[in-house]
Write an enzyme that holds these catalytic residues in place. Sequence first.
Site, PDB file in Angstrom:
ATOM      1  N   LYS A 116      49.066  17.721  10.258  1.00 50.52           N
ATOM      2  CA  LYS A 116      47.650  17.973   9.973  1.00 50.52           C
ATOM      3  C   LYS A 116      47.470  18.772   8.691  1.00 50.52           C
ATOM      4  CE  LYS A 116      45.510  16.722  14.139  1.00 50.52           C
ATOM      5  NZ  LYS A 116      44.535  16.911  15.200  1.00 50.52           N
ATOM      6  N   LYS A 198      51.162   7.184  14.856  1.00 49.75           N
ATOM      7  CA  LYS A 198      50.414   7.321  16.110  1.00 49.75           C
ATOM      8  C   LYS A 198      48.959   6.828  15.951  1.00 49.75           C
ATOM      9  CE  LYS A 198      48.564  11.299  17.628  1.00 49.75           C
ATOM     10  NZ  LYS A 198      48.133  12.450  18.440  1.00 49.75           N
ATOM     11  N   LYS A 201      42.321   9.240  17.007  1.00 48.78           N
ATOM     12  CA  LYS A 201      40.862   9.048  16.988  1.00 48.78           C
ATOM     13  C   LYS A 201      40.215   9.553  15.709  1.00 48.78           C
ATOM     14  CE  LYS A 201      40.576  12.445  20.559  1.00 48.78           C
ATOM     15  NZ  LYS A 201      41.306  13.616  20.032  1.00 48.78           N
TER      16      LYS A 201
HETATM   17  N1  AQP Z   1      48.477   7.351  20.282  1.00 44.52           N
HETATM   18  C1  AQP Z   1      48.617   8.008  21.423  1.00 44.52           C
HETATM   19  N2  AQP Z   1      49.422   7.516  22.390  1.00 44.52           N
HETATM   20  C2  AQP Z   1      49.546   8.170  23.562  1.00 44.52           C
HETATM   21  N3  AQP Z   1      48.909   9.329  23.842  1.00 44.52           N
HETATM   22  C3  AQP Z   1      48.103   9.858  22.923  1.00 44.52           C
HETATM   23  N4  AQP Z   1      47.338  10.959  22.883  1.00 44.52           N
HETATM   24  C4  AQP Z   1      46.706  11.034  21.697  1.00 44.52           C
HETATM   25  N5  AQP Z   1      47.036   9.974  20.936  1.00 44.52           N
HETATM   26  C5  AQP Z   1      47.911   9.224  21.660  1.00 44.52           C
HETATM   27  C6  AQP Z   1      47.219  11.900  23.990  1.00 44.52           C
HETATM   28  O1  AQP Z   1      45.836  12.086  24.234  1.00 44.52           O
HETATM   29  C7  AQP Z   1      45.622  13.426  24.649  1.00 44.52           C
HETATM   30  C8  AQP Z   1      44.488  14.033  23.889  1.00 44.52           C
HETATM   31  O2  AQP Z   1      44.837  14.385  22.633  1.00 44.52           O
HETATM   32  P1  AQP Z   1      43.981  15.416  21.806  1.00 44.52           P
HETATM   33  O3  AQP Z   1      42.630  14.907  21.565  1.00 44.52           O
HETATM   34  O4  AQP Z   1      44.005  16.769  22.412  1.00 44.52           O
HETATM   35  O5  AQP Z   1      44.801  15.521  20.496  1.00 44.52           O
HETATM   36  P2  AQP Z   1      45.681  14.554  19.729  1.00 44.52           P
HETATM   37  O6  AQP Z   1      46.990  14.345  20.423  1.00 44.52           O
HETATM   38  O7  AQP Z   1      45.761  15.119  18.362  1.00 44.52           O
HETATM   39  O8  AQP Z   1      44.878  13.197  19.778  1.00 44.52           O
HETATM   40  P3  AQP Z   1      44.386  12.314  18.586  1.00 44.52           P
HETATM   41  O9  AQP Z   1      43.726  11.106  19.158  1.00 44.52           O
HETATM   42  O10 AQP Z   1      45.482  12.081  17.601  1.00 44.52           O
HETATM   43  O11 AQP Z   1      43.254  13.221  17.989  1.00 44.52           O
HETATM   44  P4  AQP Z   1      43.062  13.761  16.536  1.00 44.52           P
HETATM   45  O12 AQP Z   1      43.017  12.545  15.667  1.00 44.52           O
HETATM   46  O13 AQP Z   1      41.769  14.502  16.581  1.00 44.52           O
HETATM   47  O14 AQP Z   1      44.210  14.660  16.242  1.00 44.52           O
HETATM   48  C9  AQP Z   1      46.934  14.175  24.500  1.00 44.52           C
HETATM   49  O15 AQP Z   1      47.537  14.283  25.784  1.00 44.52           O
HETATM   50  C10 AQP Z   1      47.727  13.272  23.608  1.00 44.52           C
HETATM   51  O16 AQP Z   1      49.118  13.383  23.887  1.00 44.52           O
END
Ligand code: AQP
Length: 333
Positions: A116, A198, A201
């Site tokens: 990040k 990965k 969102k």
């Molecule tokens: N691509 C993925 N595959 C499997 N699991 C995923 N998670 C996120 N992306 C994937 C799981 O979703 C949960 C919520 O995640 P979060 O919102 O707390 O943060 P994150 O992991 O940083 O998710 P994002 O979608 O990548 O959000 P942004 O883009 O805002 O950083 C967690 O349990 C994560 O493991």
Amino acid sequence: MENTEKRKVVFSGIQPSGNLTLGNYIGALRNFSGFPDADCLYCMADLHTLTVRQDPAQLRKRTASLAALYVACGLDPEKNIIYCQSHVPAHAELAWILNCYTYMGEMSRMTQFKDKSQKHADNINVGLFAYPVLMASDILLYQTDIVPVGVDQKQHVEICRDIAQRFNALYGDVFTIPEPYIRKASAKIMSLSEPTKKMSKSDPEDTYIAILDSPDDIRRKIKRAVTDSDGEIRYDPENKPGVSNLLVILSALKNITPEAAAQELQGLGYGALKEAVAETVIGELTPIRQRHAEILADRDGLNAMLIHNAERAQALARKTLRKVYKKVGLYQP
Ligand code: AQP
């Protein structure tokens, strides 16, 4: 006779930092209803989202939408405590204390911080650096036993365990040491346009399938998903990341292995694979999208649920926080 069987506590959270993706659903959300015999807490991790700049109006909207999504995915808000992280001040309060028991060196090794910091090079703030400490506080406040997460969050649960063990070594058994719960084959869903990364969102829309996407959008996005030119449907994440990612999505939703999914499509082309993935995803997500719209339409009902559940969470959280304050020596009349 005293009942010594403590019910397990399950905690997890998701950031309302974008449209929730199929990755969030497969890696985390759909696993949340798998603990009928535990006390479960699921939060909208809105404080975490502030580590990256957010549009305030969007953030409010997404937080309500995520609350509705939890319920739409089958979580009963009477049986599960679904709440907003910022409504329970104990999260931020414990985070301050735990900041003082966490080392700069261990935070700077966190993969998410490195990723990040690159993505948001103009805003490498202290909150982004200390993100795992807030996450540790989320988990430890409720004496959590199990943390269902995607594999990308495993490192943060491990650091949470380290912090808890360090604190317990100094002050006695204050915190339960949590275990991550990661479903194996479905643990990491990759981007549709760059399948070695990965699915996230906060990335551009065409790289992910949103849980609330329309069937047409789902078909269009999967049709465009990057594959390769050798034409064989085979699970081989190293050499065929795009095809393997589609197989992982298909197999996760059908509860079979990616190899078995590949076997079922033997001899067919990528068009057939994409169609099978699209129809399976649409079948899974359509009832959720419909239920989500109904729940969100009853805004008063949703707000009442959030207020009630924040009170339930705060009552539990304060017990741990009081204990921590006492242990570290904060004066409490
Ligand atoms: N691509 C993925 N595959 C499997 N699991 C995923 N998670 C996120 N992306 C994937 C799981 O979703 C949960 C919520 O995640 P979060 O919102 O707390 O943060 P994150 O992991 O940083 O998710 P994002 O979608 O990548 O959000 P942004 O883009 O805002 O950083 C967690 O349990 C994560 O493991």
